[in-house]
Design a protein around this motif. Structure first.
Motif, PDB file in Angstrom:
ATOM      1  N   LEU A   1      -3.900   5.885  -1.393  1.00  0.00           N
ATOM      2  CA  LEU A   1      -2.896   8.282  -1.222  1.00  0.00           C
ATOM      3  C   LEU A   1      -3.960   9.091  -1.878  1.00  0.00           C
ATOM      4  O   LEU A   1      -4.833   9.905  -1.628  1.00  0.00           O
ATOM      5  CB  LEU A   1      -2.042   8.336  -2.154  1.00  0.00           C
ATOM      6  CG  LEU A   1      -0.544   7.212  -1.722  1.00  0.00           C
ATOM      7  CD1 LEU A   1       0.673   7.642  -2.103  1.00  0.00           C
ATOM      8  CD2 LEU A   1      -0.261   7.555   0.007  1.00  0.00           C
ATOM      9  N   GLU A   2      -4.380   8.154  -2.358  1.00  0.00           N
ATOM     10  CA  GLU A   2      -5.635   8.447  -3.296  1.00  0.00           C
ATOM     11  C   GLU A   2      -6.990   8.893  -2.174  1.00  0.00           C
ATOM     12  O   GLU A   2      -7.770  10.337  -2.139  1.00  0.00           O
ATOM     13  CB  GLU A   2      -6.009   7.661  -4.754  1.00  0.00           C
ATOM     14  CG  GLU A   2      -5.771   8.091  -5.561  1.00  0.00           C
ATOM     15  CD  GLU A   2      -6.587   7.200  -7.367  1.00  0.00           C
ATOM     16  OE1 GLU A   2      -7.215   6.700  -6.899  1.00  0.00           O
ATOM     17  OE2 GLU A   2      -5.479   6.866  -8.259  1.00  0.00           O
ATOM     18  N   ASP A   3      -7.424   7.441  -1.426  1.00  0.00           N
ATOM     19  CA  ASP A   3      -8.582   7.765  -0.566  1.00  0.00           C
ATOM     20  C   ASP A   3      -8.083   9.272   0.191  1.00  0.00           C
ATOM     21  O   ASP A   3      -8.775   9.814   1.031  1.00  0.00           O
ATOM     22  CB  ASP A   3      -9.174   6.566  -0.452  1.00  0.00           C
ATOM     23  CG  ASP A   3      -9.480   5.738  -1.648  1.00  0.00           C
ATOM     24  OD1 ASP A   3     -10.529   6.545  -2.375  1.00  0.00           O
ATOM     25  OD2 ASP A   3      -9.454   4.929  -1.270  1.00  0.00           O
ATOM     26  N   ALA A   4      -6.661   9.110   0.826  1.00  0.00           N
ATOM     27  CA  ALA A   4      -6.573   9.510   2.056  1.00  0.00           C
ATOM     28  C   ALA A   4      -6.002  11.732   1.805  1.00  0.00           C
ATOM     29  O   ALA A   4      -6.819  11.808   2.444  1.00  0.00           O
ATOM     30  CB  ALA A   4      -4.823   9.202   2.405  1.00  0.00           C
ATOM     31  N   THR A   5      -6.223  11.560   0.290  1.00  0.00           N
ATOM     32  CA  THR A   5      -6.268  12.685   0.015  1.00  0.00           C
ATOM     33  C   THR A   5      -8.280  13.457  -0.417  1.00  0.00           C
ATOM     34  O   THR A   5      -7.992  14.600   0.396  1.00  0.00           O
ATOM     35  CB  THR A   5      -5.473  12.846  -1.865  1.00  0.00           C
ATOM     36  OG1 THR A   5      -4.198  12.737  -1.332  1.00  0.00           O
ATOM     37  CG2 THR A   5      -6.046  14.797  -2.151  1.00  0.00           C
ATOM     38  N   LYS A   6      -8.462  12.638  -0.704  1.00  0.00           N
ATOM     39  CA  LYS A   6     -10.167  12.828  -0.551  1.00  0.00           C
ATOM     40  C   LYS A   6     -10.927  12.839   0.706  1.00  0.00           C
ATOM     41  O   LYS A   6     -11.556  13.668   1.300  1.00  0.00           O
ATOM     42  CB  LYS A   6     -11.124  11.620  -1.240  1.00  0.00           C
ATOM     43  CG  LYS A   6     -10.583  10.894  -2.540  1.00  0.00           C
ATOM     44  CD  LYS A   6     -11.256  10.288  -3.516  1.00  0.00           C
ATOM     45  CE  LYS A   6     -11.114   9.646  -4.460  1.00  0.00           C
ATOM     46  NZ  LYS A   6     -11.869   8.208  -5.293  1.00  0.00           N
ATOM     47  N   ARG A   7     -10.290  11.975   1.848  1.00  0.00           N
ATOM     48  CA  ARG A   7     -10.954  12.969   3.427  1.00  0.00           C
ATOM     49  C   ARG A   7     -10.306  13.507   3.506  1.00  0.00           C
ATOM     50  O   ARG A   7     -10.787  13.883   3.960  1.00  0.00           O
ATOM     51  CB  ARG A   7      -9.960  11.661   4.472  1.00  0.00           C
ATOM     52  CG  ARG A   7     -11.010  10.114   3.913  1.00  0.00           C
ATOM     53  CD  ARG A   7     -10.648   8.649   4.850  1.00  0.00           C
ATOM     54  NE  ARG A   7      -9.344   8.771   5.202  1.00  0.00           N
ATOM     55  CZ  ARG A   7      -8.959   7.768   4.138  1.00  0.00           C
ATOM     56  NH1 ARG A   7      -9.688   6.673   3.832  1.00  0.00           N
ATOM     57  NH2 ARG A   7      -7.577   7.313   4.490  1.00  0.00           N
ATOM     58  N   MET A   8      -9.236  13.758   2.615  1.00  0.00           N
ATOM     59  CA  MET A   8      -8.472  15.200   3.661  1.00  0.00           C
ATOM     60  C   MET A   8      -9.629  16.384   3.192  1.00  0.00           C
ATOM     61  O   MET A   8      -9.495  17.724   3.894  1.00  0.00           O
ATOM     62  CB  MET A   8      -7.021  15.663   3.577  1.00  0.00           C
ATOM     63  CG  MET A   8      -6.276  14.004   4.153  1.00  0.00           C
ATOM     64  SD  MET A   8      -4.379  14.494   3.942  1.00  0.00           S
ATOM     65  CE  MET A   8      -3.545  16.321   4.069  1.00  0.00           C
ATOM     66  N   ASN A   9      -9.657  16.474   1.761  1.00  0.00           N
ATOM     67  CA  ASN A   9     -10.537  18.061   1.139  1.00  0.00           C
ATOM     68  C   ASN A   9     -12.012  17.321   1.293  1.00  0.00           C
ATOM     69  O   ASN A   9     -12.374  18.391   1.077  1.00  0.00           O
ATOM     70  CB  ASN A   9     -10.339  17.132  -0.349  1.00  0.00           C
ATOM     71  CG  ASN A   9      -8.451  17.823  -0.921  1.00  0.00           C
ATOM     72  OD1 ASN A   9      -7.866  18.274   0.207  1.00  0.00           O
ATOM     73  ND2 ASN A   9      -7.855  17.137  -1.799  1.00  0.00           N
ATOM     74  N   ALA A  10     -12.053  16.343   1.834  1.00  0.00           N
ATOM     75  CA  ALA A  10     -13.769  16.391   1.799  1.00  0.00           C
ATOM     76  C   ALA A  10     -14.863  17.553   2.878  1.00  0.00           C
ATOM     77  O   ALA A  10     -13.590  17.971   4.274  1.00  0.00           O
ATOM     78  CB  ALA A  10     -13.936  15.227   2.546  1.00  0.00           C
TER      79      ALA A  10
END
Length: 541
Positions: A532-541
């Motif tokens: 979930l952390e990595d998914a959030t990072k991708r969305m905010n990238a």
């Protein structure tokens, strides 16, 4: 028709149930969970002592056998693995031990950054609720119930604790707390007299969510790869082939045997192995299936001078009365696992850490290869020693390109001098334990082979001839630093393949000191957080 999900999880076992719950909790992610087995709504799964009935039941069990093992006199060990909702947490012995702190610090040293003891301890605390005597829950409110079931244990078990004191071992209330080593009445994943599996704790409460779909009795054939990225899976259900696509990730949680098998079937693994079976090499990853570790234990049996569980469960009348009592009250012998006293001890004064796990059961029994455990009709008990941190490494490899063919399991037991030395130390510890006043006073006869009469050479040969797996396979898709030494990075991502993770016991860099079900559920809970952390990072990238 092909359906699309955000996350596809393969395997509804100890890890997969945790992942399905956590990844679907927000309500915005569509999650598919695929399980090769069927429902866990079965009487003998829910009854704590019922794992003797599921031990060799192909309806809920893969019923694997290992290859002839040179270190164990070429014996072929039986390897039960859960093939049912809940996976092996639905058929295991329910012992709950987190492991020792240095187990996880060693993970971090091996390249699994962020998996040290202080970090994983916080995850354990978040998922657990401890129920003490009298059914008073602890202050935590995690979904995983870990119970002190000592009030239901057989009175004979008190002798094991007294023998532990006579050995100079600390007797603890809870080795999952502040105490790092010692002996205790085992804590178990039992709630109100019923097995509390990963499915009961995590999956069943999540099934009401509209964004979580579970497909059971479905065998995944391979992961679909497109230009170096996992995009979905092919699976067979009801004789029909189906596909599901993942917009975010495919996560393998099929266990230490089936996760490496599925990677290899998908073209991810040692190139020579894949070519031999006519599988197109999608990514040459030499460590897939390598590094297998497992715990071996040596057990010795004794006839007792006072009643044990044998007196109740070793005859038809006792079994029938115990069954009636359980049905009416969820109490009695069937409500408590047979492993009743256990813990971590040092094999001798030179050990830096506790390096031996001891099991003491108020029952003696025999298990033939792939056979039903048979309870001795005479009063008896068992003492077992298991070296905590073996260094031998085995492997698991496909035998063909057919997903229905069981993979070849080669444990390579006792292939290091360290493990041979620990086998001897296991015999020495049992020799001393059997000769404590507490054990001698309740021993009528020592069933052959008698450990108290063995020298070191005989102990090693006895281990080779009689030791058996404790059913803790791990490390076959381990985390590490690079493709040369591992399959996964420290965030459980497969090296060199985007959108693909492995989250289960195969992900361990090295085996933990004790029973592996607790660390698998912890790993899955922390793994879900990383996803979930990595998914959030991708969305905010």
């Amino acid at each position: 028709m092909t359906q699309t999900f955000d996350y596809i999880i393969v395997g509804a076992g100890s890890a997969g149930c945790v992942l399905a719950s956590k990844l679907s909790a927000c309500g915005s992610h569509k999650v598919l969970l695929i399980e090769a087995g069927g429902t866990d709504r079965r009487f003998w799964i829910n009854v704590p002592l019922g794992y003797g009935k599921t031990f060799n039941d192909p309806k809920v069990n893969w019923c694997y056998s290992a290859q002839a093992d040179p270190g164990l006199n070429n014996r072929q060990a039986y390897w039960p693995r859960g093939r049912v909702i809940g996976g092996s947490s639905s058929i295991n012995a329910m012992a709950y031990l987190r492991g020792l702190s240095h187990d996880f610090d060693d993970w971090a040293k091996a390249g699994a950054e962020g998996w040290n003891w202080e970090t994983v301890r916080q995850t354990y605390e978040a998922i657990e609720t401890h129920v003490e005597r009298g059914q008073t829950p602890s202050s935590t409110d995690g979904p995983l119930v870990v119970s002190d079931v000592s009030e239901g244990m057989h009175p004979f078990s008190r002798h094991f604790l007294e023998a532990s004191r006579q050995m100079g071992w600390h007797v603890s209330d809870n080795l999952n707390g502040q105490d790092a080593e010692g002996m205790m009445n085992l804590r178990s994943t039992v709630k109100n007299g019923r097995r509390w599996s990963s499915a009961a704790a995590f999956l069943h409460p999540a099934l009401k969510r509209g964004n979580l779909r579970v497909v059971s009795n479905a065998l995944v054939q391979n992961v679909i790869l497109d230009q170096g990225k996992a995009t979905g899976v092919r699976y067979r259900v009801g004789g029909q082939m189906a596909e599901a696509m993942a917009t975010r990730e495919v996560i393998l949680s099929a266990g230490a045997v089936n996760s490496p098998q599925l990677l290899q079937l998908s073209g991810i693994g040692p190139a020579n192995l894949l070519k031999r079976h006519g599988i197109k090499v999608r990514h040459n990853l030499s460590q897939v299936g390598q590094g297998l570790q497992d715990h071996l234990g040596i057990s010795h049996f004794f006839h007792a001078t006072e009643p044990t569980l044998n007196n109740t469960l070793g005859n038809r009348l006792g079994q029938m009365l115990s069954g009636i009592r359980y049905l009416l009250t969820r109490s009695g012998p069937l409500s408590v696992p047979v492993n009743q006293v256990s813990g971590f001890v040092r094999s001798d004064e030179t050990a830096e850490f506790a390096d031996m796990q001891i099991y003491c059961n108020p029952m003696s029994y025999k298990t033939e290869t792939k056979g039903q455990p048979g309870v001795d009709t005479e009063a008896g008990f068992l003492l077992c020693a298991q070296p905590c941190r073996p260094t031998s490494r085995g492997e698991i490899n496909i035998r063909s390109a057919d997903p229905m063919d069981a993979p070849a399991i080669q444990p390579n037991s006792l292939s290091t001098n360290h493990d041979c030395d620990m086998a001897i130390k296991a015999g020495r510890v049992l020799q001393k334990l059997a000769q404590t006043e507490a054990i001698r006073s309740v021993t009528r006869t020592r069933i052959e082979p008698d450990v108290t009469r063995m020298n070191d050479d005989q102990m090693l040969e006895n281990f080779r001839a009689n030791a058996g797996t404790i059913f803790h396979p791990s490390c076959t898709c381990r985390m590490g630093t690079s493709e040369q030494d591992s399959v996964l990075d420290s965030r459980l991502r497969v090296h060199g393949v985007a959108g693909l993770r492995v989250v289960d016991a195969s992900s361990f860099p090295s085996i933990t000191s004790g029973n592996t079900n607790a660390p698998v559920m912890m790993l899955a809970a922390r793994g879900a957080d990383l996803i979930l952390e990595d998914a959030t990072k991708r969305m905010n990238a």
